[in-house]
Design an enzyme around this catalytic site. Structure first.
Site, PDB file in Angstrom:
ATOM      1  N   LYS A 249      -4.305  10.953   5.381  1.00 18.88           N
ATOM      2  CA  LYS A 249      -4.042  10.273   6.165  1.00 18.88           C
ATOM      3  C   LYS A 249      -2.615  11.059   6.861  1.00 18.88           C
ATOM      4  O   LYS A 249      -0.977  11.332   7.061  1.00 18.88           O
ATOM      5  CB  LYS A 249      -3.524   9.133   6.195  1.00 18.88           C
ATOM      6  CG  LYS A 249      -4.348   7.495   5.682  1.00 18.88           C
ATOM      7  CD  LYS A 249      -3.843   7.641   4.534  1.00 18.88           C
ATOM      8  CE  LYS A 249      -4.278   6.576   3.481  1.00 18.88           C
ATOM      9  NZ  LYS A 249      -5.365   6.584   3.035  1.00 18.88           N
TER      10      LYS A 249
ATOM     11  N   ASP B 129      16.917  11.799  -7.736  1.00 16.94           N
ATOM     12  CA  ASP B 129      18.286  11.430  -7.009  1.00 16.94           C
ATOM     13  C   ASP B 129      18.533  11.497  -6.328  1.00 16.94           C
ATOM     14  O   ASP B 129      20.059  12.108  -5.766  1.00 16.94           O
ATOM     15  CB  ASP B 129      18.394  13.324  -8.224  1.00 16.94           C
ATOM     16  CG  ASP B 129      18.530  12.877  -9.878  1.00 16.94           C
ATOM     17  OD1 ASP B 129      18.591  11.482 -10.432  1.00 16.94           O
ATOM     18  OD2 ASP B 129      18.620  14.127 -10.334  1.00 16.94           O
TER      19      ASP B 129
ATOM     20  N   HIS C 170       0.846  -0.929   0.570  1.00 13.93           N
ATOM     21  CA  HIS C 170      -0.061  -0.007  -0.677  1.00 13.93           C
ATOM     22  C   HIS C 170       0.724   1.386  -0.170  1.00 13.93           C
ATOM     23  O   HIS C 170       0.580   2.380   0.155  1.00 13.93           O
ATOM     24  CB  HIS C 170      -1.311   0.084   1.152  1.00 13.93           C
ATOM     25  CG  HIS C 170      -2.067   1.182   1.121  1.00 13.93           C
ATOM     26  ND1 HIS C 170      -2.211   1.752   1.939  1.00 13.93           N
ATOM     27  CD2 HIS C 170      -2.668   1.531   0.699  1.00 13.93           C
ATOM     28  CE1 HIS C 170      -2.967   2.676   1.903  1.00 13.93           C
ATOM     29  NE2 HIS C 170      -3.562   2.330   0.996  1.00 13.93           N
TER      30      HIS C 170
ATOM     31  N   LYS D 248       3.177   4.378  -0.963  1.00 16.43           N
ATOM     32  CA  LYS D 248       3.568   5.225  -1.409  1.00 16.43           C
ATOM     33  C   LYS D 248       5.197   6.039  -2.032  1.00 16.43           C
ATOM     34  O   LYS D 248       4.762   7.187  -1.095  1.00 16.43           O
ATOM     35  CB  LYS D 248       2.195   6.388  -1.974  1.00 16.43           C
ATOM     36  CG  LYS D 248       1.195   5.827  -2.219  1.00 16.43           C
ATOM     37  CD  LYS D 248       0.650   6.247  -0.447  1.00 16.43           C
ATOM     38  CE  LYS D 248      -1.590   5.517  -0.558  1.00 16.43           C
ATOM     39  NZ  LYS D 248      -1.924   4.221  -1.181  1.00 16.43           N
TER      40      LYS D 248
ATOM     41  N   HIS E   1      -9.144  11.289   2.268  1.00 21.83           N
ATOM     42  CA  HIS E   1      -8.314   9.993   1.707  1.00 21.83           C
ATOM     43  C   HIS E   1      -6.913  10.554   2.804  1.00 21.83           C
ATOM     44  O   HIS E   1      -5.942  10.103   2.723  1.00 21.83           O
ATOM     45  CB  HIS E   1      -8.029   9.683   0.452  1.00 21.83           C
ATOM     46  CG  HIS E   1      -7.312   8.531   0.648  1.00 21.83           C
ATOM     47  ND1 HIS E   1      -6.152   8.603   0.070  1.00 21.83           N
ATOM     48  CD2 HIS E   1      -7.096   7.532   0.490  1.00 21.83           C
ATOM     49  CE1 HIS E   1      -5.833   6.445  -0.356  1.00 21.83           C
ATOM     50  NE2 HIS E   1      -7.095   6.581  -0.099  1.00 21.83           N
TER      51      HIS E   1
ATOM     52  N   ASP F  56       0.932  18.347  19.207  1.00 22.25           N
ATOM     53  CA  ASP F  56       0.824  19.721  20.591  1.00 22.25           C
ATOM     54  C   ASP F  56       1.530  20.854  19.189  1.00 22.25           C
ATOM     55  O   ASP F  56       2.218  21.996  19.928  1.00 22.25           O
ATOM     56  CB  ASP F  56       1.563  20.055  20.868  1.00 22.25           C
ATOM     57  CG  ASP F  56       1.279  18.569  22.464  1.00 22.25           C
ATOM     58  OD1 ASP F  56       0.219  19.000  22.219  1.00 22.25           O
ATOM     59  OD2 ASP F  56       2.544  18.050  23.465  1.00 22.25           O
TER      60      ASP F  56
END
Length: 488
Positions: free
Chosen positions: A408, A226, A219, A221, A406, A413
């Site tokens: 996350k 470089d 899952h 991404k 979507h 603080d």
């Protein structure tokens, strides 16, 4: 009839014994399987055979250990020093950073910078521009990679880079990107010289079903360019409209563009996935690392003056169980005044649920943001089964109405942030390979916090009185789904 009853009894007792012998299964998980096996024994046996064991296979675990042994042997300097947290991180938040470092061995490194992308259009434009400017290599890994505007533009940028001599490696999940893997665009990338790999391929489905689980997914991404730029966040290589599930769109994501030493850690995490899927070694995998000598960072990977401390963490079925909820529990416990979390999928285990309630009880302003309409009816029902307990503890819950939220995100603080691919559900906890970056920086945390406030501005508040007024059938349904959630 006697034969049927005997078969029923033997099936239930055999799989019940297996469930009771498993030390890694939580009591709620055992209860869920007991219910399914007794109510629907034949279906339950088949379901347990296919989905009951969270095991990717001994060969995969052995290969994972070999890969990280090789990474530690050849690129240890890029993984950070476990003692650095004491110099770089505020004492209040050190437990979370220490715990994150214990998962893969990626520890806190200083001198990083990041930019928060405004939206999907800016993410696509900046990503393509960075690939077009690449001179040495581009590495990408996406769970979902579609042949739409975003996915097509990224693929074409890789093709252009490969044609001018840049080493390009592209990896996609066998399930999430199955349409692209079979497409002409995938073949065009290969023809142009882009090296391709499939994570958790379906090529040997029967063997996978017998020895592992076919619903274990990558899952992650990850984009690395470089060894100087990396992107991290919730966005797949797909348009916000997300055509396979357009009725839930737009999908609202968040992405950060990082520079600094944390890039090398994301590079090594990508390398671990590539090595696992291709069988290649780190020697074959060209990092900006002198593999036959003492590793030294290239100028592009040098710390940035005035930058902030950060570290990568990757979880998955070949890492230790419970790493994600335990990480979140540590971070939640460190919150002093404010904790804000956004996630599309919320099906917590006891560790996470109790941590959130405990934080609210001790006076932390706990804010949780979920989508109002979810693409998973299972998650939607299970999530709402926890609303009463969370609201009663003093948490504030918002449901986002501007599409499928979507993103996350976690902010603490005004100081600490976590961003990446991990959801707060059982699939992310046990079945998916995920990647995240944990950082300490007031400016970047404030930028993410302000983005969270835009989500709240497009949300409606969930009141305790409203939850208590839900019809009995709805409450029963939500609780039933939550009870058998470990099976689903």
């Amino acid at each position: 009839m006697t034969v049927v009853l005997t078969l029923h009894f033997l099936l239930v007792m055999t799989f019940t014994a297996r469930i009771l012998l498993r030390d890694d299964l939580s009591p709620p998980g055992r209860l869920a399987w007991f219910i399914v096996l007794n109510v629907l024994p034949y279906f339950g046996v088949a379901a347990y055979f296919l989905f009951g064991e969270i095991d990717i296979g001994k060969r995969a675990v052995k290969r994972h250990d070999e890969i990280f042994d090789e990474i530690r042997a050849k690129a240890l300097d890029f993984m950070g020093d476990r003692t650095s947290v004491d110099q770089l991180i505020d004492p209040l938040y050190r437990p979370g950073f220490r715990y994150a470092g214990s998962i893969n061995g990626f520890h806190t490194v200083d001198g990083n910078s990041a930019e928060l992308m405004a939206d999907g259009d800016e993410t696509r434009a900046r990503l393509v521009a960075d690939i077009d400017a690449a001179t040495d290599h581009v590495h990408v890994l996406y769970y979902i990679w579609l042949d739409d505007d975003t996915g097509g533009d990224v693929a074409q940028a890789l093709i252009r880079a490969a044609q001018r001599g840049v080493t390009c490696r592209a990896m996609a999940d066998g399930l999430g990107s199955r349409a692209l893997i079979k497409s002409k665009l995938w073949q065009s990338m290969q023809d142009a010289g882009v090296e391709l790999a499939v994570a958790l391929s379906f090529r040997n489905l029967i063997r996978t079903m017998l020895l592992s689980r076919f619903d274990l997914r990558n899952h992650r991404k990850i984009t690395v360019i470089d060894a100087s730029i990396t992107y991290c966040g919730s966005r797949n290589s797909a348009d916000p409209e997300f055509l396979p599930k357009a009725k839930y769109g737009p999908w609202v994501d968040i992405m950060l563009r990082f520079e600094g030493p944390v890039v090398a850690q994301n590079q090594l995490l990508f390398a671990s996935d590539w090595m696992h899927s291709t069988g290649e070694s780190l020697d074959r995998f060209k990092l900006k690392v002198e593999l036959n000598a003492e590793p030294k960072p290239e100028p592009s990977a040098a710390p940035i003056a005035g930058g902030f401390p950060a570290q990568v963490m990757g979880v998955g079925p070949t890492e230790r169980r419970g790493a994600t909820p335990q990480l979140f529990a540590n971070l939640i416990a460190s919150a002093q005044t404010e904790l804000t979390i956004s996630t599309p999928y919320f099906v917590p285990d006891a560790t996470l649920l109790e941590s959130l309630c405990a934080a609210a009880h001790r006076g932390v302003a706990v804010t949780l943001i979920y989508p109002k309409v979810n693409d998973s009816w299972i998650v939607s029902a299970a999530s709402r089964s926890y609303y009463h307990q969370l609201l009663d503890a003093g948490c504030v819950i918002y449901e986002f109405k501007g599409g499928l939220l979507h993103a996350k995100t976690l902010t603490i603080d005004g100081c600490v942030s976590l961003i990446g691919s991990s959801n707060l559900d059982l699939r992310s906890f046990d079945l998916n390979y995920e990647n995240n970056i944990l950082l300490q920086d007031p400016a970047m945390t404030m930028a993410i916090f302000e983005r969270q406030q835009t989500y709240i501005a497009s949300s409606e508040t969930v009141e305790l009185a409203t939850v208590l007024a839900w019809p009995y059938y709805r409450r029963i349904w939500n609780n039933v789904i939550a009870t058998i959630g470990p099976v689903l």
